[in-house]
Design a protein around this motif. Structure first.
Motif, PDB file in Angstrom:
ATOM      1  N   ASP A 128      -7.919   6.835  -4.016  1.00 44.29           N
ATOM      2  CA  ASP A 128      -7.700   7.310  -2.320  1.00 44.29           C
ATOM      3  C   ASP A 128      -6.553   6.312  -2.017  1.00 44.29           C
ATOM      4  OD1 ASP A 128      -8.032   7.396   0.383  1.00 44.29           O
ATOM      5  OD2 ASP A 128     -10.263   7.536   0.438  1.00 44.29           O
ATOM      6  N   ILE A 129      -5.384   6.903  -1.542  1.00 44.99           N
ATOM      7  CA  ILE A 129      -4.321   6.301  -0.941  1.00 44.99           C
ATOM      8  C   ILE A 129      -4.671   5.650   0.184  1.00 44.99           C
ATOM      9  CG2 ILE A 129      -3.387   8.423   0.180  1.00 44.99           C
ATOM     10  CD1 ILE A 129      -1.674   5.133  -1.780  1.00 44.99           C
ATOM     11  N   GLY A 130      -5.533   6.179   1.063  1.00 42.83           N
ATOM     12  CA  GLY A 130      -6.004   5.604   2.497  1.00 42.83           C
ATOM     13  C   GLY A 130      -6.409   4.289   2.390  1.00 42.83           C
ATOM     14  N   LYS A 131      -7.517   4.154   1.387  1.00 46.05           N
ATOM     15  CA  LYS A 131      -8.378   3.127   1.138  1.00 46.05           C
ATOM     16  C   LYS A 131      -7.433   1.945   0.497  1.00 46.05           C
ATOM     17  CE  LYS A 131     -12.896   5.027   0.284  1.00 46.05           C
ATOM     18  NZ  LYS A 131     -13.870   5.126  -0.597  1.00 46.05           N
ATOM     19  N   ALA A 132      -6.350   2.514  -0.232  1.00 42.96           N
ATOM     20  CA  ALA A 132      -5.396   1.406  -0.742  1.00 42.96           C
ATOM     21  C   ALA A 132      -4.249   0.813   0.235  1.00 42.96           C
ATOM     22  CB  ALA A 132      -4.422   2.155  -1.944  1.00 42.96           C
ATOM     23  N   THR A 133      -4.311   1.543   1.444  1.00 40.85           N
ATOM     24  CA  THR A 133      -3.135   0.955   2.604  1.00 40.85           C
ATOM     25  C   THR A 133      -3.836   0.371   3.735  1.00 40.85           C
ATOM     26  OG1 THR A 133      -3.008   3.186   3.017  1.00 40.85           O
ATOM     27  CG2 THR A 133      -1.690   2.461   1.364  1.00 40.85           C
ATOM     28  N   VAL A 134      -5.333   0.552   3.832  1.00 40.25           N
ATOM     29  CA  VAL A 134      -5.868  -0.098   5.120  1.00 40.25           C
ATOM     30  C   VAL A 134      -6.390  -1.590   5.227  1.00 40.25           C
ATOM     31  CG1 VAL A 134      -6.081   2.215   6.023  1.00 40.25           C
ATOM     32  CG2 VAL A 134      -8.007   1.167   4.870  1.00 40.25           C
ATOM     33  N   ARG A 135      -6.725  -2.038   6.098  1.00 37.86           N
ATOM     34  CA  ARG A 135      -7.754  -3.013   6.203  1.00 37.86           C
ATOM     35  C   ARG A 135      -8.960  -2.830   6.957  1.00 37.86           C
ATOM     36  NH1 ARG A 135      -8.907  -7.702   9.955  1.00 37.86           N
ATOM     37  NH2 ARG A 135      -9.506  -9.513   8.385  1.00 37.86           N
TER      38      ARG A 135
ATOM     39  N   MET B 120       1.921  -4.900   4.051  1.00 36.01           N
ATOM     40  CA  MET B 120       2.924  -4.092   3.400  1.00 36.01           C
ATOM     41  C   MET B 120       4.254  -3.969   4.312  1.00 36.01           C
ATOM     42  SD  MET B 120       0.801  -0.542   2.253  1.00 36.01           S
ATOM     43  CE  MET B 120       0.427   0.015   3.894  1.00 36.01           C
ATOM     44  N   MET B 121       4.034  -4.014   5.646  1.00 39.68           N
ATOM     45  CA  MET B 121       5.022  -4.009   6.625  1.00 39.68           C
ATOM     46  C   MET B 121       5.893  -5.441   6.489  1.00 39.68           C
ATOM     47  SD  MET B 121       5.146  -3.951  10.677  1.00 39.68           S
ATOM     48  CE  MET B 121       4.472  -5.551  10.859  1.00 39.68           C
ATOM     49  N   ILE B 122       5.127  -6.402   6.302  1.00 39.88           N
ATOM     50  CA  ILE B 122       5.692  -7.736   6.174  1.00 39.88           C
ATOM     51  C   ILE B 122       6.261  -8.082   4.876  1.00 39.88           C
ATOM     52  CG2 ILE B 122       5.358 -10.237   6.677  1.00 39.88           C
ATOM     53  CD1 ILE B 122       2.829  -9.338   8.596  1.00 39.88           C
ATOM     54  N   HIS B 123       5.669  -7.814   3.781  1.00 47.78           N
ATOM     55  CA  HIS B 123       5.990  -8.195   2.577  1.00 47.78           C
ATOM     56  C   HIS B 123       6.523  -7.258   1.660  1.00 47.78           C
ATOM     57  CE1 HIS B 123       4.807 -12.413   4.047  1.00 47.78           C
ATOM     58  NE2 HIS B 123       3.633 -11.955   4.133  1.00 47.78           N
TER      59      HIS B 123
ATOM     60  N   LYS C 177       5.864 -12.079  -1.829  1.00 46.63           N
ATOM     61  CA  LYS C 177       4.548 -11.666  -1.925  1.00 46.63           C
ATOM     62  C   LYS C 177       4.193 -10.180  -2.266  1.00 46.63           C
ATOM     63  CE  LYS C 177       3.124 -15.371   1.120  1.00 46.63           C
ATOM     64  NZ  LYS C 177       2.221 -15.454   2.427  1.00 46.63           N
ATOM     65  N   ALA C 178       5.443  -9.573  -2.690  1.00 48.10           N
ATOM     66  CA  ALA C 178       5.445  -8.085  -2.905  1.00 48.10           C
ATOM     67  C   ALA C 178       4.998  -7.867  -3.962  1.00 48.10           C
ATOM     68  CB  ALA C 178       6.919  -7.479  -3.061  1.00 48.10           C
ATOM     69  N   LYS C 179       4.668  -8.531  -4.890  1.00 48.43           N
ATOM     70  CA  LYS C 179       4.019  -8.245  -5.957  1.00 48.43           C
ATOM     71  C   LYS C 179       2.602  -8.184  -5.783  1.00 48.43           C
ATOM     72  CE  LYS C 179       2.470 -10.346 -10.400  1.00 48.43           C
ATOM     73  NZ  LYS C 179       2.126 -11.808 -10.768  1.00 48.43           N
ATOM     74  N   ASP C 180       2.194  -9.410  -5.007  1.00 42.66           N
ATOM     75  CA  ASP C 180       0.652  -9.113  -4.542  1.00 42.66           C
ATOM     76  C   ASP C 180       0.263  -7.891  -3.812  1.00 42.66           C
ATOM     77  OD1 ASP C 180       0.401 -11.830  -5.759  1.00 42.66           O
ATOM     78  OD2 ASP C 180       0.800 -12.841  -3.981  1.00 42.66           O
ATOM     79  N   VAL C 181       0.941  -7.670  -2.864  1.00 38.97           N
ATOM     80  CA  VAL C 181       0.763  -6.516  -1.926  1.00 38.97           C
ATOM     81  C   VAL C 181       0.546  -4.994  -2.863  1.00 38.97           C
ATOM     82  CG1 VAL C 181       2.063  -5.206  -0.190  1.00 38.97           C
ATOM     83  CG2 VAL C 181       2.013  -7.503   0.049  1.00 38.97           C
ATOM     84  N   TYR C 182       1.458  -5.219  -3.726  1.00 42.34           N
ATOM     85  CA  TYR C 182       1.443  -3.639  -4.528  1.00 42.34           C
ATOM     86  C   TYR C 182       0.189  -3.811  -5.658  1.00 42.34           C
ATOM     87  CZ  TYR C 182       5.518  -2.193  -1.957  1.00 42.34           C
ATOM     88  OH  TYR C 182       6.205  -1.999  -0.939  1.00 42.34           O
ATOM     89  N   THR C 183       0.220  -5.125  -6.053  1.00 44.40           N
ATOM     90  CA  THR C 183      -1.121  -5.328  -7.176  1.00 44.40           C
ATOM     91  C   THR C 183      -2.271  -4.646  -6.382  1.00 44.40           C
ATOM     92  OG1 THR C 183       0.210  -6.999  -8.338  1.00 44.40           O
ATOM     93  CG2 THR C 183      -2.110  -6.704  -8.710  1.00 44.40           C
ATOM     94  N   HIS C 184      -2.652  -5.248  -5.277  1.00 46.08           N
ATOM     95  CA  HIS C 184      -3.702  -4.953  -4.473  1.00 46.08           C
ATOM     96  C   HIS C 184      -3.629  -3.629  -4.178  1.00 46.08           C
ATOM     97  CE1 HIS C 184      -6.950  -5.102  -1.463  1.00 46.08           C
ATOM     98  NE2 HIS C 184      -6.033  -4.404  -0.792  1.00 46.08           N
TER      99      HIS C 184
ATOM    100  N   TYR D  58       5.130   2.217  12.609  1.00 43.64           N
ATOM    101  CA  TYR D  58       3.850   1.554  12.505  1.00 43.64           C
ATOM    102  C   TYR D  58       3.739   1.325  14.037  1.00 43.64           C
ATOM    103  CZ  TYR D  58       4.382   0.059   7.532  1.00 43.64           C
ATOM    104  OH  TYR D  58       4.384   0.006   6.149  1.00 43.64           O
ATOM    105  N   LEU D  59       4.161   1.841  14.954  1.00 42.45           N
ATOM    106  CA  LEU D  59       4.068   1.699  16.338  1.00 42.45           C
ATOM    107  C   LEU D  59       3.368   3.107  17.154  1.00 42.45           C
ATOM    108  CD1 LEU D  59       7.589   0.631  17.519  1.00 42.45           C
ATOM    109  CD2 LEU D  59       5.509  -0.904  16.947  1.00 42.45           C
TER     110      LEU D  59
END
Length: 197
Positions: free
Chosen positions: A58-65, A162-165, A41-48, A138-139
């Protein structure tokens, strides 16, 4: 029709150019074995992540939910819901930073609402850092309540995929722990956004 054909041709050319550039810039040919070892699933994570980054810059927007809170739900109700669902799902509230209130006290100026809440399941946390000390970054898990210029409230957290896949596939126990944390945090956000607790 000619316009669409031309547009698709340009998109295809850009995509091909991007692939060739990435291949050469990152010398993927020499790293193909490492790429194959990444989580499926890494491809999907980094594609998103890259799609969002390219769209927004904005890297912030790219790495949050983020989750929009339903209208009429107050910050106190959001906090109560988050803490209630956290307890129900076996995760502990471990920190509360009322950021906007702190700044208001120091400056005397009203601020848009910002409050950072921290949560942790100590048993899972210790397993994750035993696996890789880098997971310590992450803690604890954080959910931030924020108010935009229009007065709408939002909940933000890190994109836990990102942490998981994002790297090599985790062993089954670590994958289970990661998915449990993700399910817990995302469920807390989704329920709190609707005032459901």
């Amino acid at each position: 029709m000619k316009f669409l054909t031309g547009l698709f041709a340009i998109i295809g050319l850009l995509f091909t150019s991007a692939v060739i550039y990435a291949w050469s810039a990152f010398d993927l040919g020499t790293h193909i074995d490492q790429v194959r070892q990444l989580d499926p699933k890494a491809k999907d994570v980094y594609t998103h992540m890259m799609t969002t980054l390219l769209e927004t810059g904005d890297i912030g927007k790219a790495t949050v939910r983020k989750v929009r809170v339903d209208e009429g739900i107050t910050p106190d109700e959001i906090v109560d819901a988050l803490n209630s669902v956290a307890t129900e799902m076996g995760i502990k509230p471990v920190g509360d930073l009322p950021l906007s209130k702190e700044v208001e006290l120091r400056t005397g100026k009203k601020q848009p609402y910002v409050r950072v809440l921290s949560y942790c399941n100590p048993a899972i946390a210790i397993k994750m850092v035993e696996w890789s000390m880098a997971y310590g970054a992450y803690l604890p898990c954080r959910i931030t309540i924020m108010q935009d210029r229009e007065g709408t409230y939002w909940l933000y957290t890190l994109d836990l995929d990102m942490m998981i896949h994002g790297g090599r596939q985790l062993p089954p126990d670590m994958l289970a722990y990661g998915n449990q944390v993700k399910k817990t945090i995302y469920t807390m956000m989704d329920k709190a956004a609707k005032g459901d607790f």
